[in-house]
Design an enzyme around this catalytic site. Structure first.
Site, mmCIF file in Angstrom:
data_model
loop_
_atom_site.group_PDB
_atom_site.id
_atom_site.type_symbol
_atom_site.label_atom_id
_atom_site.label_comp_id
_atom_site.label_asym_id
_atom_site.label_seq_id
_atom_site.Cartn_x
_atom_site.Cartn_y
_atom_site.Cartn_z
ATOM 1 N N ARG A 94 -52.061 -16.588 3.176
ATOM 2 C CA ARG A 94 -50.633 -16.747 3.520
ATOM 3 C C ARG A 94 -50.484 -17.383 4.891
ATOM 4 O O ARG A 94 -49.639 -18.245 5.111
ATOM 5 C CB ARG A 94 -49.935 -15.381 3.491
ATOM 6 N N LYS A 147 -51.415 -0.967 2.940
ATOM 7 C CA LYS A 147 -52.294 -0.391 3.975
ATOM 8 C C LYS A 147 -51.815 1.019 4.355
ATOM 9 O O LYS A 147 -52.614 1.922 4.572
ATOM 10 C CB LYS A 147 -52.330 -1.313 5.187
ATOM 11 N N SER A 180 -47.972 -6.167 1.593
ATOM 12 C CA SER A 180 -49.055 -6.236 2.572
ATOM 13 C C SER A 180 -49.014 -5.025 3.514
ATOM 14 O O SER A 180 -50.020 -4.348 3.746
ATOM 15 C CB SER A 180 -48.918 -7.551 3.360
ATOM 16 N N HIS A 201 -44.393 2.633 11.213
ATOM 17 C CA HIS A 201 -44.823 1.238 11.213
ATOM 18 C C HIS A 201 -43.703 0.377 11.771
ATOM 19 O O HIS A 201 -42.547 0.518 11.370
ATOM 20 C CB HIS A 201 -45.163 0.745 9.797
ATOM 21 N N ASP A 241 -55.674 -7.413 0.671
ATOM 22 C CA ASP A 241 -54.736 -7.892 1.696
ATOM 23 C C ASP A 241 -55.440 -8.829 2.668
ATOM 24 O O ASP A 241 -54.855 -9.816 3.120
ATOM 25 C CB ASP A 241 -54.114 -6.722 2.465
#
Ligand code: URA
Length: 458
Positions: free
Chosen positions: A176, A195, A191, A90, A169
């Site tokens: 947000r 996932k 967040s 990620h 989320d």
């Protein structure tokens, strides 16, 4: 002592508690997340709590509870049936960052399975899904069953989040975005990781960007986020490492949608354009860690060597093309990528003076890419696959007056003017070369992350 059922929870009490600097326990966080996912807590109360969390910060325990509660807020994917170790990478987002197209097939070629759930362009940064959708026919919105079928066949699949995965989320992120509460380490961590963990990963490699093109530009903030994400992931039973990597200039030479895929495929075909060396190196480093954490190499260096071999023998390219085909994409466009590239307008920006490229404000370069048509003004708008920028000079390069610095590709001629002005300001030419910046400047493993967090005063 008689035992009483736990007192009912009220959102107003949780807002007050956070506002006053208290820490919520796991039951309270679970209540909040379930209420966000089901809609039983109204948006104004969630927004008030988010602002209190932004101002007061979240403790390590709160961050862990929030991550797990969000992970469990909807459907989950289980790659266990595939019988291979599941790993992913990620990135916190950058400009020209196309490492996903390299690391996913590289790790798959080394015996791992890579269930990659990706996002779209966000702010000045590009989106993996938008880039892949420049391939005619490529489908990113697969059902979990289709996702599993592609993974079984190809070893890697890059898809969008399904509506039922981590619904909390979706609600909290949208709030947000509208309430100025995005840049909070605990909220970002929960967040992103909720996932990743809902995808059932055994290990994840986190690429945390630093420098002028990163969301968190400051080194200390990036370090804290990196350590927090590693510690939270490991506490959830998934192996993790975070690399702090340079985003002080675009990664590789292309930034856009289609042109980024072309650059990635060039490398997968074994070509080595000088302007893509940083992209090649970072992709091999990240893949090396994935292969190591996925138990296919004793060290990250040995993982790097395995990844390099998968690049050289063409197996990663075959996997990438098989994944595209399995998701409906037409790989024939890669036979002649230049013929497929049809931007509405093109302009070359030349160096106004001779000297060294000393600075590239990469956030502004990212905005220029988006405004050429590669990104969106409003959520849901289509993006132009052909818009983007090819950078011809890297930071530190010597350039002569009149030499091309970049080629801009826009949806229409009218969209060229603003990005050209942005580039003139964002690319600084000086008479002395800049100091070299390392590609990877810090690595957090479980141990170093825990030590860092013990010392960090937040
Ligand atoms: N990406 C996410 O998915 N969540 C954040 O909070 C930031 C980046």
């Amino acid at each position: 002592m008689p035992s009483y059922p736990p007192a009912p929870l009220h959102m107003i009490d949780l807002i007050r508690k956070k506002r006053n600097g208290g820490a919520l326990d796991a039951r309270e966080i679970g209540f909040l997340v379930a209420g966000a996912a089901s809609g039983s807590i109204p948006p104004e109360q969630l927004a008030a709590w988010l602002m209190a969390a932004w101002l007061r910060g979240l403790s390590l325990d709160e961050t862990r509870s929030l991550t797990l509660a969000m992970r469990d807020s909807g459907e989950k994917f289980s790659p266990a049936r595939l019988g291979k170790v599941a790993v992913d990478k990620h990135s916190t987002g950058g400009v020209g960052d196309k490492t996903s197209f390299l690391v996913a097939p590289l790790a798959a070629a080394c015996g791992l399975v890579v269930p990659m759930i990706s996002g779209r362009a966000l702010g000045h940064t590009g989106g993996t899904l938008d880039k892949l959708e420049s391939i005619p026919g490529y489908r990113t919105a697969l059902s979990l069953q289709e996702f599993e079928t592609v993974l079984e066949k190809c070893g890697a699949s890059i898809v969008s989040q399904t509506p039922s995965l981590v619904p909390a989320d979706r609600v909290l992120y949208a709030l947000r975005d509208r309430t100025g509460t995005v840049e909070c380490p605990g909220l970002i961590c929960a967040s992103i990781l909720s996932k990743k963990l809902a995808a059932g990963l055994d290990a994840v490699v986190l690429d945390v960007k630093t420098g002028s093109g990163a969301f968190l530009r400051n080194q200390e903030d990036s370090e804290y986020l990196a350590a927090l994400m590693v510690s939270t992931t490991e506490a959830a039973g998934t192996r993790a490492v975070a690399l702090l990597t340079d985003m002080g200039e675009p990664l590789g030479h292309a930034a856009g949608n289609w042109i980024e895929l072309v650059e990635a495929v060039e490398l997968l075909r074994g070509q080595r354009p000088a302007q893509s060396e940083d992209l090649r190196e970072l992709s091999l480093i990240l893949a090396g860690w994935m292969i190591h954490l996925g138990n296919q190499a004793a060290t990250p260096e040995a993982g790097y060597a395995r990844a390099e071999a998968a690049l050289a023998d063409g197996s990663a390219l075959r996997i990438f093309f098989s994944m595209i085909t399995a998701q409906g994409g037409d790989i024939s466009v890669f036979d002649n990528p230049a013929a497929f590239h049809k931007p509405g307008a093109t302009q070359v920006l030349a160096a106004a003076e001779s000297g060294f490229v000393s600075e590239m404000d990469t956030t502004y370069l990212g905005w220029a890419v988006q405004r050429l048509g590669a990104g969106r003004e409003k959520a849901g708008e289509p993006v132009d696959p052909h818009a983007g920028i090819d950078f011809h000079a890297r930071r530190g390069a010597r350039v002569e007056q009149g030499e091309p610095l970049a080629t801009l590709y826009a949806t229409s001629p009218a969209l060229l003017a603003e990005p050209i002005e942005i580039l003139k300001d964002a690319i600084v030419i000086s008479q002395t070369p800049p100091d070299a910046v390392p590609l990877v400047n810090r690595i957090f493993t479980r141990e170093t992350a825990e030590n860092y967090l013990q010392d960090a005063v937040r």
